[in-house]
Design a protein around this motif. Sequence first.
Motif, PDB file in Angstrom:
ATOM      1  N   ARG A  48       0.817  -1.216   0.000  1.00  0.00           N
ATOM      2  CA  ARG A  48       0.000   0.000   0.000  1.00  0.00           C
ATOM      3  C   ARG A  48       0.852   1.269   0.000  1.00  0.00           C
ATOM      4  O   ARG A  48       0.342   2.373   0.128  1.00  0.00           O
ATOM      5  N   GLU A  49       2.109   1.118  -0.194  1.00  0.00           N
ATOM      6  CA  GLU A  49       3.005   2.267  -0.167  1.00  0.00           C
ATOM      7  C   GLU A  49       2.583   3.300  -1.215  1.00  0.00           C
ATOM      8  O   GLU A  49       2.386   2.971  -2.392  1.00  0.00           O
ATOM      9  N   GLY A  50       2.415   4.540  -0.779  1.00  0.00           N
ATOM     10  CA  GLY A  50       2.077   5.631  -1.684  1.00  0.00           C
ATOM     11  C   GLY A  50       0.603   5.793  -1.969  1.00  0.00           C
ATOM     12  O   GLY A  50       0.208   6.715  -2.694  1.00  0.00           O
ATOM     13  N   TYR A  51      -0.252   4.923  -1.407  1.00  0.00           N
ATOM     14  CA  TYR A  51      -1.675   4.998  -1.726  1.00  0.00           C
ATOM     15  C   TYR A  51      -2.332   6.242  -1.164  1.00  0.00           C
ATOM     16  O   TYR A  51      -2.120   6.616  -0.008  1.00  0.00           O
ATOM     17  N   GLN A  52      -3.142   6.889  -2.002  1.00  0.00           N
ATOM     18  CA  GLN A  52      -4.061   7.946  -1.586  1.00  0.00           C
ATOM     19  C   GLN A  52      -5.362   7.738  -2.354  1.00  0.00           C
ATOM     20  O   GLN A  52      -5.329   7.435  -3.556  1.00  0.00           O
ATOM     21  N   ARG A  53      -6.469   7.895  -1.668  1.00  0.00           N
ATOM     22  CA  ARG A  53      -7.761   7.714  -2.342  1.00  0.00           C
ATOM     23  C   ARG A  53      -7.893   8.672  -3.517  1.00  0.00           C
ATOM     24  O   ARG A  53      -8.522   8.349  -4.530  1.00  0.00           O
ATOM     25  N   THR A  54      -7.280   9.836  -3.415  1.00  0.00           N
ATOM     26  CA  THR A  54      -7.359  10.820  -4.490  1.00  0.00           C
ATOM     27  C   THR A  54      -6.588  10.381  -5.738  1.00  0.00           C
ATOM     28  O   THR A  54      -6.686  11.033  -6.782  1.00  0.00           O
ATOM     29  N   SER A  55      -5.846   9.283  -5.632  1.00  0.00           N
ATOM     30  CA  SER A  55      -5.172   8.755  -6.819  1.00  0.00           C
ATOM     31  C   SER A  55      -6.166   8.177  -7.826  1.00  0.00           C
ATOM     32  O   SER A  55      -5.811   7.932  -8.982  1.00  0.00           O
ATOM     33  N   PHE A  56      -7.397   7.938  -7.359  1.00  0.00           N
ATOM     34  CA  PHE A  56      -8.464   7.413  -8.213  1.00  0.00           C
ATOM     35  C   PHE A  56      -9.557   8.471  -8.319  1.00  0.00           C
ATOM     36  O   PHE A  56     -10.409   8.574  -7.424  1.00  0.00           O
ATOM     37  N   LYS A  57      -9.554   9.252  -9.349  1.00  0.00           N
ATOM     38  CA  LYS A  57     -10.605  10.251  -9.516  1.00  0.00           C
ATOM     39  C   LYS A  57     -11.911   9.539  -9.822  1.00  0.00           C
ATOM     40  O   LYS A  57     -12.007   8.765 -10.788  1.00  0.00           O
ATOM     41  N   HIS A  58     -12.929   9.768  -8.998  1.00  0.00           N
ATOM     42  CA  HIS A  58     -14.163   9.035  -9.215  1.00  0.00           C
ATOM     43  C   HIS A  58     -15.402   9.895  -9.029  1.00  0.00           C
ATOM     44  O   HIS A  58     -15.336  11.022  -8.572  1.00  0.00           O
ATOM     45  N   TRP A  59     -16.506   9.279  -9.455  1.00  0.00           N
ATOM     46  CA  TRP A  59     -17.820   9.892  -9.566  1.00  0.00           C
ATOM     47  C   TRP A  59     -17.768  11.073 -10.545  1.00  0.00           C
ATOM     48  O   TRP A  59     -18.291  12.146 -10.292  1.00  0.00           O
TER      49      TRP A  59
END
Length: 218
Positions: A48-59
């Motif tokens: 999970r290194e480097g994960y941010q939810r904002t890395s996936f632009k959604h909706w």
Amino acid sequence: MFSKIAAVATALVVLPLAITPASAHQLRSDALPMAAAVDLLPSAAESREGYQRTSFKHWIDADRDGCSTRAEVLISESRVQPTIELGCKVTAGQWYSFYDGVTATAPGGLDIDHMVPLAEAWDSGASAWSPERREAYANDLDAESSLVAVTDRTNRSKADQDPAEWLPPLLDARCSYTADWIATKLRWKLAVDDRERAALTEIAAGCGQESITYEAAP
């Protein structure tokens, strides 16, 4: 389930209602027994290194018709004609949350769940994707198994856990849920770690009637 047939244009709109690894990612698979589908999943350690939810632009509104991905799923999955207000705000319908067997008529208590959560997708290979591919994953309307409307409490209970850690509380939903999980991972060529593979294999052994089809993501 109902599909949107036109963009929202007024204050209130009602809308009508035996395969080898080499061929594992053909455009569309034949129906696979669940155990065979598990065997096709690539193996890799998760990070999970480097994960941010904002890395996936959604909706997002990918087709620019005024409706976000969330609204599109709500419209598609409603079992009755959904009511949609100006700005493609879905205000009423009827949704069956198959994780817990609850039927809802107001969308406020529903979340749109990524079958394979964004964090899990990151762990399983999406960390190496381009931002554009992560956006496509997070807004995948082309496979019914990718996004699903469920009660917010079950979605938040699931969080970012894989089937080794969480399964739907409704026992009758577990085989279909696991089949959708496997199909999503195959569609996006996402890997599984050893613990996840062991859990999927065990579940598949008890779901002999379940088959899996998937279409490889572009």
